[in-house]
Design an enzyme around this catalytic site. Structure first.
Site, PDB file in Angstrom:
ATOM      1  N   HIS A   1     -12.047   4.626  -0.012  1.00  0.00           N
ATOM      2  CA  HIS A   1     -12.189   3.275   0.849  1.00  0.00           C
ATOM      3  C   HIS A   1     -13.224   2.531   0.418  1.00  0.00           C
ATOM      4  CE1 HIS A   1     -11.046   7.764   3.117  1.00  0.00           C
ATOM      5  NE2 HIS A   1     -10.167   7.419   3.008  1.00  0.00           N
TER       6      HIS A   1
ATOM      7  N   MET B   1      -6.327  14.283  14.975  1.00  0.00           N
ATOM      8  CA  MET B   1      -7.171  14.502  16.016  1.00  0.00           C
ATOM      9  C   MET B   1      -7.089  13.729  17.607  1.00  0.00           C
ATOM     10  SD  MET B   1     -10.722  14.763  16.905  1.00  0.00           S
ATOM     11  CE  MET B   1     -11.089  14.552  15.166  1.00  0.00           C
TER      12      MET B   1
ATOM     13  N   GLY C   1      -7.851  10.434   6.390  1.00  0.00           N
ATOM     14  CA  GLY C   1      -9.117  10.539   5.091  1.00  0.00           C
ATOM     15  C   GLY C   1      -9.856   9.853   5.424  1.00  0.00           C
TER      16      GLY C   1
ATOM     17  N   ARG D   1      -8.065  18.312   4.219  1.00  0.00           N
ATOM     18  CA  ARG D   1      -8.869  18.465   3.260  1.00  0.00           C
ATOM     19  C   ARG D   1      -9.814  18.193   3.747  1.00  0.00           C
ATOM     20  NH1 ARG D   1      -8.392  11.910   0.831  1.00  0.00           N
ATOM     21  NH2 ARG D   1      -6.864  11.662   2.665  1.00  0.00           N
TER      22      ARG D   1
ATOM     23  N   LEU E   1     -13.832   6.081   9.583  1.00  0.00           N
ATOM     24  CA  LEU E   1     -13.166   8.106   9.934  1.00  0.00           C
ATOM     25  C   LEU E   1     -11.666   7.914  10.398  1.00  0.00           C
ATOM     26  CD1 LEU E   1     -16.055   8.735  12.622  1.00  0.00           C
ATOM     27  CD2 LEU E   1     -15.935   9.288   9.989  1.00  0.00           C
TER      28      LEU E   1
ATOM     29  N   GLU F   1      -7.239  -3.117   5.161  1.00  0.00           N
ATOM     30  CA  GLU F   1      -7.705  -3.200   3.743  1.00  0.00           C
ATOM     31  C   GLU F   1      -6.559  -4.546   3.536  1.00  0.00           C
ATOM     32  OE1 GLU F   1      -8.609   1.458   3.274  1.00  0.00           O
ATOM     33  OE2 GLU F   1      -7.013   0.685   4.465  1.00  0.00           O
TER      34      GLU F   1
ATOM     35  N   ARG G   1      -2.966  -1.901  -3.393  1.00  0.00           N
ATOM     36  CA  ARG G   1      -3.650  -1.276  -3.689  1.00  0.00           C
ATOM     37  C   ARG G   1      -3.758  -0.055  -4.470  1.00  0.00           C
ATOM     38  NH1 ARG G   1      -4.590   4.320   0.254  1.00  0.00           N
ATOM     39  NH2 ARG G   1      -7.115   4.657  -0.004  1.00  0.00           N
TER      40      ARG G   1
ATOM     41  N   ASN H   1       1.015  -1.336   0.285  1.00  0.00           N
ATOM     42  CA  ASN H   1       0.103  -0.138   0.133  1.00  0.00           C
ATOM     43  C   ASN H   1       0.871   1.241  -0.332  1.00  0.00           C
ATOM     44  OD1 ASN H   1      -1.904   2.024   0.456  1.00  0.00           O
ATOM     45  ND2 ASN H   1      -2.881   0.990   2.070  1.00  0.00           N
TER      46      ASN H   1
END
Length: 412
Positions: free
Chosen positions: A198, A302, A230, A259, A227, A397, A110, A8
């Protein structure tokens, strides 16, 4: 037993995972996910910068994880990478030199954008790679970096299949009305439509729901909140994506780390015509200087904002949660109701205060949290009185990519 490598690649990072693979059924299914045993995972971060670093984890057969220290990394020949080619070369040299190495069955990648033609995972040819490169303008921050390792490894291992799994594929069969913009038809026919992203994360959550939800739980109408740095939401009806918050690019929708998310297109014209900004300056502003970072002026992380007492940090968090709750309302309309709400990815899995704020703004839907379960990041966090199931499910993923790889190569 064979091995499947998953890559990835981002603009300044390369994540990797190595799986031991048993034979899988010839379908893209939950059994295919379970036929994979994670052996190693790692991350080259900050490639080419002063913050460059590398990490490596080994997973034992009993599931215990051991992180390599600096001495172990040196013994493996792994160090901070100067560029992506350097990272790939280090990784492959180490993989080949391991005492426990097994035959490499395939390499999964990916790839962010599959356009309108690539609607499911594929074994890549050189022509496929060339076509995917033409989509770079639709995902300029992602697509070139996704494809660079493919081209390099095709040269180094011409006999090892390279498989691409697409972030857009899960949304490919959305209703046409959900994909259209109200633009002249000739532009729509050129591919100016909503693609959604996503998808690998949503695919994983969708495949694993039967193992998570009680047998009698309603699961016809599901919203998944991915969340992280991205962020997006996806409405899933009977296992199929029917609407998502990201559209033509990964810029639309929710407030993200750096973003902006959705804004008035007229504002972009104002920035160019009245503020004198170039298109590149506007792109940098909206992709790299906005979102949580732009609103707070403190950080895109965050975790840092939740620790901060600054009013700007609180304002950024409030806007972040408000946009999530508002878009949930939009997706509930697309679904005709809501049975289950799933939180996933870094913030979704670990930020209890964010989940709490979002749930409070969705109380009109009958969403109620068990505050103690939410504080402990438990899997099921809905209260007994909640009319909607609320869950925290870690996404994976890389496992979806490995599953796609294993299934395609088994069918071949």
């Amino acid at each position: 037993m064979n091995e499947i490598l998953v890559l990835n690649s981002g603009s300044s990072s390369l994540k990797f995972a190595l799986y031991a693979a048993e034979d899988a059924p010839e379908s893209n299914s939950v059994p295919a996910l379970k036929a994979l045993a994670l052996h190693y995972s790692g991350h080259f971060s900050g490639i080419g910068t002063k913050e460059a670093a590398v990490s490596l984890k080994e997973v034992a057969e009993n599931g215990e994880t051991r992180k390599s220290d600096d001495e172990a990394l040196n013994a493996c020949g792994l160090r901070a990478a100067d560029n992506h080619n350097d990272a790939i070369t280090q990784l492959m040299t180490w993989l080949e030199s391991r005492d426990d190495a097994a035959p490499l069955k395939g390499i999964g990648h990916r790839v962010v954008h599959g356009g309108q033609r690539f609607r499911e995972a594929v074994v890549l040819s050189e022509d496929d790679v060339a076509e995917l490169e033409t989509l770079s303008s639709l995902a300029p921050l992602h697509q070139p970096h996704c494809l660079a390792p493919v081209k390099l490894l095709m040269q180094r291992y011409p006999d090892v299949p390279q498989v691409a799994s697409f972030d857009t594929a899960f949304h490919a069969d959305q209703p046409w009305v959900a994909k259209q913009f109200a633009l002249p038809r000739e532009l729509t026919q050129k591919g100016l439509i909503r693609y959604g992203f996503h998808g690998l994360s949503y695919d994983y959550i969708n495949r694993t729901l039967p193992d998570v939800l009680p047998e009698d739980a309603a699961r016809e109408r599901v919203i998944v909140a991915h969340l992280g740095n991205g962020a997006s939401l996806c409405a899933i009806h009977n296992g199929k994506s029917v609407a998502s918050t990201m559209g033509f690019t990964a810029l639309e929708g929710l407030v993200m780390g750096t973003r902006s998310g959705t804004l008035d297109p007229g504002l972009v014209m104002h920035l160019i015509e009245q503020e004198g900004m170039s298109t590149q300056e506007v792109s940098t502003l909206l992709y790299k200087k906005s979102g949580l970072l732009g609103v707070s002026g403190i950080s895109s992380d965050m975790r840092e904002l939740l620790k901060s007492d600054a009013p700007e940090a609180h304002e950024a968090i409030e806007l972040y949660c408000y946009r999530i709750a508002r878009e949930i309302g939009s997706l509930v309309a697309a679904l005709g109701g809501l049975d289950q709400l799933i939180f996933t990815a870094g913030i979704g899995e670990h930020a209890a205060r964010v989940r709490e704020r979002v749930a409070a703004q969705c109380a009109w839907l009958g969403v109620q949290l068990d505050s103690e379960a939410n504080a402990r990041d438990e899997q099921g966090i809905a209260s007994a009185e909640s009319r909607v199931g609320v869950w925290v499910i870690p996404t994976d993923e890389e496992r979806v990519i490995a599953s796609d790889c294993l299934t395609l190569l088994a069918s071949d």
